[in-house]
Design a protein around this motif. Sequence first.
Motif, PDB file in Angstrom:
ATOM      1  N   SER B 150       3.247   5.767  13.474  1.00 46.60           N
ATOM      2  CA  SER B 150       3.498   4.339  13.249  1.00 46.60           C
ATOM      3  C   SER B 150       2.275   3.518  13.645  1.00 46.60           C
ATOM      4  N   GLU B 151       1.567   3.961  14.663  1.00 43.03           N
ATOM      5  CA  GLU B 151       0.367   3.222  15.069  1.00 43.03           C
ATOM      6  C   GLU B 151      -0.765   3.379  14.076  1.00 43.03           C
ATOM      7  N   HIS B 152      -0.892   4.597  13.524  1.00 48.02           N
ATOM      8  CA  HIS B 152      -2.027   4.855  12.639  1.00 48.02           C
ATOM      9  C   HIS B 152      -1.715   4.573  11.183  1.00 48.02           C
ATOM     10  N   TYR B 153      -0.439   4.368  10.872  1.00 46.14           N
ATOM     11  CA  TYR B 153      -0.076   4.153   9.480  1.00 46.14           C
ATOM     12  C   TYR B 153       0.330   2.708   9.192  1.00 46.14           C
ATOM     13  N   ALA B 154       1.009   2.101  10.167  1.00 46.18           N
ATOM     14  CA  ALA B 154       1.592   0.788   9.931  1.00 46.18           C
ATOM     15  C   ALA B 154       0.596  -0.242   9.386  1.00 46.18           C
ATOM     16  N   PRO B 155      -0.613  -0.336   9.944  1.00 44.68           N
ATOM     17  CA  PRO B 155      -1.544  -1.335   9.418  1.00 44.68           C
ATOM     18  C   PRO B 155      -1.848  -1.139   7.937  1.00 44.68           C
ATOM     19  N   MET B 156      -2.089   0.126   7.561  1.00 39.17           N
ATOM     20  CA  MET B 156      -2.381   0.387   6.152  1.00 39.17           C
ATOM     21  C   MET B 156      -1.181   0.049   5.270  1.00 39.17           C
ATOM     22  N   ILE B 157      -0.002   0.469   5.709  1.00 40.47           N
ATOM     23  CA  ILE B 157       1.213   0.188   4.931  1.00 40.47           C
ATOM     24  C   ILE B 157       1.389  -1.316   4.730  1.00 40.47           C
ATOM     25  N   ALA B 158       1.235  -2.073   5.799  1.00 39.29           N
ATOM     26  CA  ALA B 158       1.405  -3.523   5.705  1.00 39.29           C
ATOM     27  C   ALA B 158       0.399  -4.120   4.729  1.00 39.29           C
ATOM     28  N   ARG B 159      -0.804  -3.596   4.795  1.00 44.15           N
ATOM     29  CA  ARG B 159      -1.859  -4.072   3.890  1.00 44.15           C
ATOM     30  C   ARG B 159      -1.457  -3.859   2.437  1.00 44.15           C
ATOM     31  N   PHE B 160      -0.947  -2.687   2.132  1.00 41.76           N
ATOM     32  CA  PHE B 160      -0.582  -2.373   0.747  1.00 41.76           C
ATOM     33  C   PHE B 160       0.691  -3.107   0.332  1.00 41.76           C
ATOM     34  N   LYS B 161       1.566  -3.337   1.277  1.00 46.10           N
ATOM     35  CA  LYS B 161       2.788  -4.053   0.917  1.00 46.10           C
ATOM     36  C   LYS B 161       2.458  -5.483   0.480  1.00 46.10           C
ATOM     37  N   ASP B 162       1.504  -6.092   1.170  1.00 45.41           N
ATOM     38  CA  ASP B 162       1.086  -7.439   0.765  1.00 45.41           C
ATOM     39  C   ASP B 162       0.513  -7.432  -0.650  1.00 45.41           C
ATOM     40  N   ALA B 163      -0.275  -6.414  -0.935  1.00 45.34           N
ATOM     41  CA  ALA B 163      -0.871  -6.327  -2.267  1.00 45.34           C
ATOM     42  C   ALA B 163       0.202  -6.154  -3.341  1.00 45.34           C
ATOM     43  N   PHE B 164       1.170  -5.283  -3.050  1.00 44.75           N
ATOM     44  CA  PHE B 164       2.257  -5.084  -4.018  1.00 44.75           C
ATOM     45  C   PHE B 164       3.079  -6.359  -4.182  1.00 44.75           C
ATOM     46  N   ALA B 165       3.270  -7.080  -3.089  1.00 49.07           N
ATOM     47  CA  ALA B 165       4.056  -8.315  -3.161  1.00 49.07           C
ATOM     48  C   ALA B 165       3.384  -9.325  -4.089  1.00 49.07           C
ATOM     49  N   ARG B 166       2.069  -9.361  -4.083  1.00 48.46           N
ATOM     50  CA  ARG B 166       1.364 -10.277  -4.991  1.00 48.46           C
ATOM     51  C   ARG B 166       1.458  -9.808  -6.435  1.00 48.46           C
ATOM     52  N   ALA B 167       1.449  -8.479  -6.614  1.00 49.65           N
ATOM     53  CA  ALA B 167       1.517  -7.941  -7.976  1.00 49.65           C
ATOM     54  C   ALA B 167       2.922  -8.043  -8.551  1.00 49.65           C
ATOM     55  N   LEU B 168       3.927  -8.086  -7.685  1.00 53.97           N
ATOM     56  CA  LEU B 168       5.315  -8.142  -8.141  1.00 53.97           C
ATOM     57  C   LEU B 168       6.004  -9.344  -7.513  1.00 53.97           C
ATOM     58  N   PRO B 169       5.622 -10.552  -7.922  1.00 54.10           N
ATOM     59  CA  PRO B 169       6.154 -11.758  -7.268  1.00 54.10           C
ATOM     60  C   PRO B 169       7.649 -11.941  -7.470  1.00 54.10           C
ATOM     61  N   GLN B 170       8.174 -11.343  -8.540  1.00 57.65           N
ATOM     62  CA  GLN B 170       9.593 -11.536  -8.804  1.00 57.65           C
ATOM     63  C   GLN B 170      10.463 -10.613  -7.943  1.00 57.65           C
ATOM     64  N   LEU B 171       9.839  -9.627  -7.301  1.00 59.41           N
ATOM     65  CA  LEU B 171      10.597  -8.647  -6.516  1.00 59.41           C
ATOM     66  C   LEU B 171      10.803  -9.166  -5.090  1.00 59.41           C
ATOM     67  N   PRO B 172      12.052  -9.240  -4.625  1.00 56.29           N
ATOM     68  CA  PRO B 172      12.288  -9.678  -3.240  1.00 56.29           C
ATOM     69  C   PRO B 172      11.563  -8.773  -2.248  1.00 56.29           C
ATOM     70  N   ARG B 173      11.143  -9.388  -1.164  1.00 50.29           N
ATOM     71  CA  ARG B 173      10.386  -8.638  -0.157  1.00 50.29           C
ATOM     72  C   ARG B 173      11.187  -7.433   0.364  1.00 50.29           C
ATOM     73  N   ARG B 174      12.445  -7.642   0.564  1.00 48.01           N
ATOM     74  CA  ARG B 174      13.295  -6.576   1.079  1.00 48.01           C
ATOM     75  C   ARG B 174      13.345  -5.379   0.113  1.00 48.01           C
ATOM     76  N   GLU B 175      13.493  -5.716  -1.159  1.00 47.37           N
ATOM     77  CA  GLU B 175      13.539  -4.648  -2.168  1.00 47.37           C
ATOM     78  C   GLU B 175      12.211  -3.910  -2.213  1.00 47.37           C
TER      79      GLU B 175
END
Lengths: 253, 253
Positions: B150-175
Amino acid sequence: MRRSGTTVGGTVIPIGEGRNGAAATKQRVLDAAEALFVEHGFEATSLRAITTAAGVNLAAVNYHFGSKEELFQAVLTRRLDPMNQRRVALLEALEDEGGDAPVPCDRILAAMFLPALELARDPERGGADFLRLLGRAYADPAPFIRHFLSEHYAPMIARFKDAFARALPQLPRRELSWRLHFIMGALSYTLAGTDALKLIHEIAPADGGANDELLLRRLAPFLLAGLTSPLPDLDEAGGGLDGALGPSAGERR
Amino acid sequence: MRRSGTTVGGTVIPIGEGRNGAAATKQRVLDAAEALFVEHGFEATSLRAITTAAGVNLAAVNYHFGSKEELFQAVLTRRLDPMNQRRVALLEALEDEGGDAPVPCDRILAAMFLPALELARDPERGGADFLRLLGRAYADPAPFIRHFLSEHYAPMIARFKDAFARALPQLPRRELSWRLHFIMGALSYTLAGTDALKLIHEIAPADGGANDELLLRRLAPFLLAGLTSPLPDLDEAGGGLDGALGPSAGERR
DNA sequence: CCGAAATTCAAACGTTTGTTTGAACTGAAC
DNA sequence: GTTCAGTTCAAACAAACGTTTGAATTTCGG
């Protein structure tokens, strides 16, 4: 000496079983082992921890199950075999119902997921804990675990693969095998979750079977989309991976 | 006593290091541990097996790494940190390139997969063995492994989640969180594979990095389809699961 | 209510585990 | 060539492991 009792008409009649009989001991050991195996894994769970939690003597495991490995297999079999039998039964019901027409993909997938859902909802039958144990067992490198899973899972998998092949006649068999593998991966990993879930925030912590239900209901549409997606172009350079990166990303180091 | 040598300008200069210096010992231990951990798992791999395979003294592990757990973390860090740094670097390159426009989903996914692909192709950097070890670590219940990941992965995951959120604006964050979790699941399970693969036939046995490349090229389109699929109707009874079963399948027991 | 079978129990079995110890060795700096 | 920190080494440590043993206890058919 260990005896299995007299058999009458094919069913084993347990003998020597009072208020706290042998069957009760076996069940307490199975319950305690199930909870501890899922919490610490197979290797890291000692027989002493199991028997202490179960309130039975240390030797009870070797007496009733033979060895630690056989105990683990018994823990898996108790829940897994009925679940897989139910899966196949649901699938066959769908096939009989539809006559010669192939069963739609979403219904086949539902036949795979529903029994797991029912198990997750039912604390009497192990609940969500067992599903996590199952997910963990998939990733365990121990040979006897892999042998066990392939023996107890392969028939069901093959059965479902045939059904999917009929529902997706345009999909090459090889590609279908891969996609089924991905489905089993996401399913077992998701079921094993709770810990890895914390890597991604905004996901509610596990609070029983109701959560697992919501989980599977989100997972099924996700996997269905991948399963029914058009064939990827594997010939093109990068296969949609290397090629998808822009020129500025090429400069490394 | 254990010393780290004199530091000059921020970089550590190793001291007392001949033909077979301390650095060589550490590397041999890391290599042997990597191979054995992936084959038997963390708990089932003894320090004696590791040091024997590495051709070093038993005490070398505790001297150079401190403990068995710290050795395991060192094995993971050696490959994992560079891979995740490369992932984020690729993603940032894509974002800079596109200006204000969001990076397409397939390119974000490619930034996640390419570094793993490169690692699988490069035997010098651990090759496919390490990816299998990583997949196993994901399913390991040991607390220190979960903390480490979780320490070594979480930052990268969060980074990519933000990118996906921008690419899929219609998708709720939870989904989106769920779908990312499914992606990580299928990826880690698939990488850990080779053994579980045998559950489904018609999949060629692993024969090096070339196979892993084909694997990821099939996995990426599969997951992309799920990621970009329309929102499921979670309100409807059964959420596409119970409802998908015909009337004849409803009668249980 | 007796006797045989099934089960439970405390104790010990022999290994194996991760870790520690203190002496022996190594290689360069002074 | 002496010194000394860094490293290696064989040996031993206590603890925990899965399993076995043989006697005590419980159970139940006859």
